[in-house]
Structure formats: C-alpha cells, structure tokens
Design a protein around this motif. Structure first.
Motif, PDB file in Angstrom:
ATOM      1  N   UNK A 196      74.568  37.300  56.082  1.00 34.30           N
ATOM      2  CA  UNK A 196      74.542  37.361  57.602  1.00 34.30           C
ATOM      3  C   UNK A 196      74.876  35.744  58.025  1.00 34.30           C
ATOM      4  N   UNK A 197      75.613  35.657  59.377  1.00 37.15           N
ATOM      5  CA  UNK A 197      76.341  33.995  59.029  1.00 37.15           C
ATOM      6  C   UNK A 197      74.955  33.376  60.126  1.00 37.15           C
ATOM      7  N   UNK A 198      74.189  32.550  59.988  1.00 41.00           N
ATOM      8  CA  UNK A 198      72.759  32.181  60.819  1.00 41.00           C
ATOM      9  C   UNK A 198      74.336  30.335  61.355  1.00 41.00           C
ATOM     10  N   UNK A 199      73.370  30.410  62.625  1.00 41.02           N
ATOM     11  CA  UNK A 199      74.222  29.099  63.767  1.00 41.02           C
ATOM     12  C   UNK A 199      73.154  28.922  63.615  1.00 41.02           C
ATOM     13  N   UNK A 200      72.559  27.719  64.215  1.00 35.93           N
ATOM     14  CA  UNK A 200      71.681  26.933  64.541  1.00 35.93           C
ATOM     15  C   UNK A 200      72.084  25.888  65.974  1.00 35.93           C
ATOM     16  N   UNK A 201      71.446  26.344  67.372  1.00 34.58           N
ATOM     17  CA  UNK A 201      72.259  25.714  67.981  1.00 34.58           C
ATOM     18  C   UNK A 201      70.756  24.429  68.950  1.00 34.58           C
ATOM     19  N   UNK A 202      71.748  23.668  69.327  1.00 30.49           N
ATOM     20  CA  UNK A 202      70.261  22.567  69.989  1.00 30.49           C
ATOM     21  C   UNK A 202      70.474  22.763  71.339  1.00 30.49           C
ATOM     22  N   UNK A 203      68.772  22.843  71.462  1.00 34.48           N
ATOM     23  CA  UNK A 203      68.334  22.658  73.141  1.00 34.48           C
ATOM     24  C   UNK A 203      67.965  21.608  73.508  1.00 34.48           C
ATOM     25  N   UNK A 204      68.438  21.192  74.701  1.00 35.23           N
ATOM     26  CA  UNK A 204      68.038  19.848  75.095  1.00 35.23           C
ATOM     27  C   UNK A 204      67.327  20.095  76.346  1.00 35.23           C
ATOM     28  N   UNK A 205      66.246  18.801  76.344  1.00 31.88           N
ATOM     29  CA  UNK A 205      65.366  19.647  77.922  1.00 31.88           C
ATOM     30  C   UNK A 205      66.917  18.952  78.954  1.00 31.88           C
ATOM     31  N   UNK A 206      66.161  19.696  79.874  1.00 35.80           N
ATOM     32  CA  UNK A 206      67.071  19.359  81.020  1.00 35.80           C
ATOM     33  C   UNK A 206      66.662  18.084  81.902  1.00 35.80           C
TER      34      UNK A 206
END
Length: 329
Positions: A196-206
């Motif tokens: 399964x392709x696994x992708x990580x994204x960045x969550x930044x503070x508002x």
C-alpha cells in the motif's frame, strides 16, 4: 512531431501531461514506429519547461516500452501501442461530444478552456479507481482533513483511526497520514503483508493561532489541554518555538483545569475542553492546516497511481487521453 500541449493551471504534473499526450499520439497512429522524437533539450525549449521534466517523461515512456534510445538516431517510437478504442468507438465518442462542445463555444469558452474542463472531468471520473484513506489518532482531525483533501483533489478520501485500519483500509491503495504517525502506519502496512502506498503530509499550526500566541507576554503561563498526549506535546513544542516560555501539558485525565493559568490552549475540534478554565483564563482554540506543498505532492502521487492503473496490462490495453489542450509546440 505532432503538437504537445500543456496546461499550467492543471493539477496534473507537467511531466505526466507529456507522458499521456505522447502515449496518446502513439496509440492514435500520429507517431509511427521508428519515428524520431525531439531531444529532451529541444522539446523542453519548445514547451518552455525544465529539461529534467522532459527527461523524466521520456524515462517513464521508456519504462512503458513505448519509446527507446537508439544511439545516433536519438529517441524513437518503439512500437505502436494498442489503441484504447477502435475506429467505430472513436467516431461514436466524437458524435457524443460534438454537441456539448459546440454549446460551450457558443457560451464563449475558448478551445483551451473546453479541453481543460474535459480533461478534469475525465480525471475525476478515473479517480474513482483510487481508494485513499487519511489516518489519524483523532477522529475529528481525520474526518476534517479527509474532507478537505476530497474537496481539493477530486478523489474521495476516507478517514480512519489508526486502531481501525484493519477494517477501514481493507480496499485502500493509498494511506495518507501525518509525519508524526508515519512510522506507526508503515508498521501496520508491513504487518498486513500488502503493498500500500504510504504518504506523509505536513500539518502546520494555523497562522492566526500563532499570531494570537505571539502577542502574549513571554512570562504568560500557558496550559495545553488535549485528549491525546502526543498532540498536546506537539502543540507545546510549537508554542515554545513561537516564543512562549512557560508552557505545560495538562493530562487529559485530570478532571479540573489548574488555576493560575493565563492562557489555556485546546483543540479547535474539541472546544469543550476549555469549559473548566478558571475565570480570567484566556481560552485559545488551536487549529491545524494542511501544508500547501504537501497537498500538491499528494496530488502528484495520486496522479502517478492513476497513471499506473491506466497503463496497458498484459493484454496491451489501457485507457488514456491527452492531459491538456493548451498549445505548447
């Protein structure tokens, strides 16, 4: 060489637009076996793109065995791919599209605009083959980010808690998560025995939240109250980086919010966690946003996966169409 057209406004990566269009030209017989293609440098100059972009497209076409490097002869068409549609089917499709296209022209749309709309509709229809899942430990965050990605990428992204992956990821082909959970999600994938392709994204503070925090005195006593410890610790680190000096994590299990806090930070998904704050304590709801670069990257990954799903299989058949109709060369 027949015209290759690019769209700068398309969400499809430029190299993939080139791949799809050259493949289409080969399948349609507009590029014959043995016909020489422009060098990567020349095509890049004509399309006004980076040479590495064209080189990447040519590399993908070689992997698909549609073109080959032939020494002094340069890059040539290796073989004519099996067409997706026979002549009768193509004529039928033209008849189906003729009237809507004429209506669009009468409404004042330029050919490029009509082509861009058609391509995006086709891509959206093809995206139904993909089954991405956004994974988080917090149900509200998982749902919110999955809905945002669904709206922005034109493909349905389902939310899932990490503890529910066995059920929620049964048919998925892409797992999307934050960098904080990447190792945990990858361990699950290894244990599942599936690819399964696994992708990580960045969550930044508002940014608005950080601006409010930045206006606080450095000596302000700040408490962070979250339902999950790791999220509280992450927010604490962000606040410290923003300049706050006295930040403490309040365990979720504690029934009462300590007195004496100047500020209490709670998640935007659970504002009720601030209900127990003492009078005079400023409650700030902390929100996170998906990083723009991460969203674009995820779009490219989904585009590549869609490209693989449309590539010819053992029977030599696949489905493709030119990715855009904006003139390039």
């Amino acid at each position: 060489m027949a015209s290759v057209r690019l769209s700068s406004s398309s969400a499809t990566p430029v190299y993939q637009q080139i791949v799809e269009q050259i493949r289409y030209l080969i399948e349609a017989g507009q590029l014959e076996t043995g016909e020489r293609l422009p060098s990567a440098r020349l095509l890049a100059e004509n399309l006004r793109v980076n040479r590495n972009t064209v080189a990447k497209a040519y590399s993908r076409l070689r992997d698909m065995q549609l073109i080959a490097s032939n020494g002094a002869a340069g890059t040539v068409v290796k073989a004519k791919a099996a067409p997706d549609l026979n002549a009768a089917q193509r004529d039928q499709v033209r008849e189906l599209l003729a009237e809507p296209v004429r209506a669009a022209v009468e409404l004042g749309l330029a050919p490029d605009e009509i082509g861009h709309i058609a391509v995006n509709l086709a891509l959206q229809a093809g995206s139904d083959q993909l089954h991405p899942v956004f994974v988080e430990c917090n149900e509200e965050r998982a749902t919110a980010f999955a809905e945002e990605l669904t709206a922005r990428l034109g493909v349905t992204v389902r939310p899932s808690l990490i503890a529910e992956l066995d059920e929620q990821a049964a048919d998925c082909d892409v797992l999307v998560t934050t960098f904080f959970h990447l190792a945990e999600v990858r361990r699950w994938v290894r244990g599942s025995g599936r690819h399964i392709e696994t992708v990580a994204v960045v969550v930044s503070p508002h940014i608005q939240t950080l601006m409010r925090i930045a206006t606080l005195p450095r000596a302000a006593r700040v408490g962070v109250h979250y339902s999950t410890e790791h999220q509280a610790e992450q927010v604490r680190d962000w606040l410290v980086d923003a300049g706050s000096k006295h930040v403490s994590v309040i365990p979720f299990q504690e029934a009462e919010i300590p007195a004496g806090l100047d500020v209490l930070v709670v998640p935007a998904e659970h504002p009720e966690l601030g209900d127990g704050a003492a009078e005079g304590t400023q409650v700030i709801e902390f929100g996170g946003v998906l990083d723009e670069g991460s969203v674009r990257m995820l779009g490219e990954v989904l585009g590549e996966l869609r490209q693989r799903s449309l590539a010819p299989g053992p029977s030599g058949r696949g489905r493709s169409a030119p990715e855009s109709l904006v003139r390039g060369s």
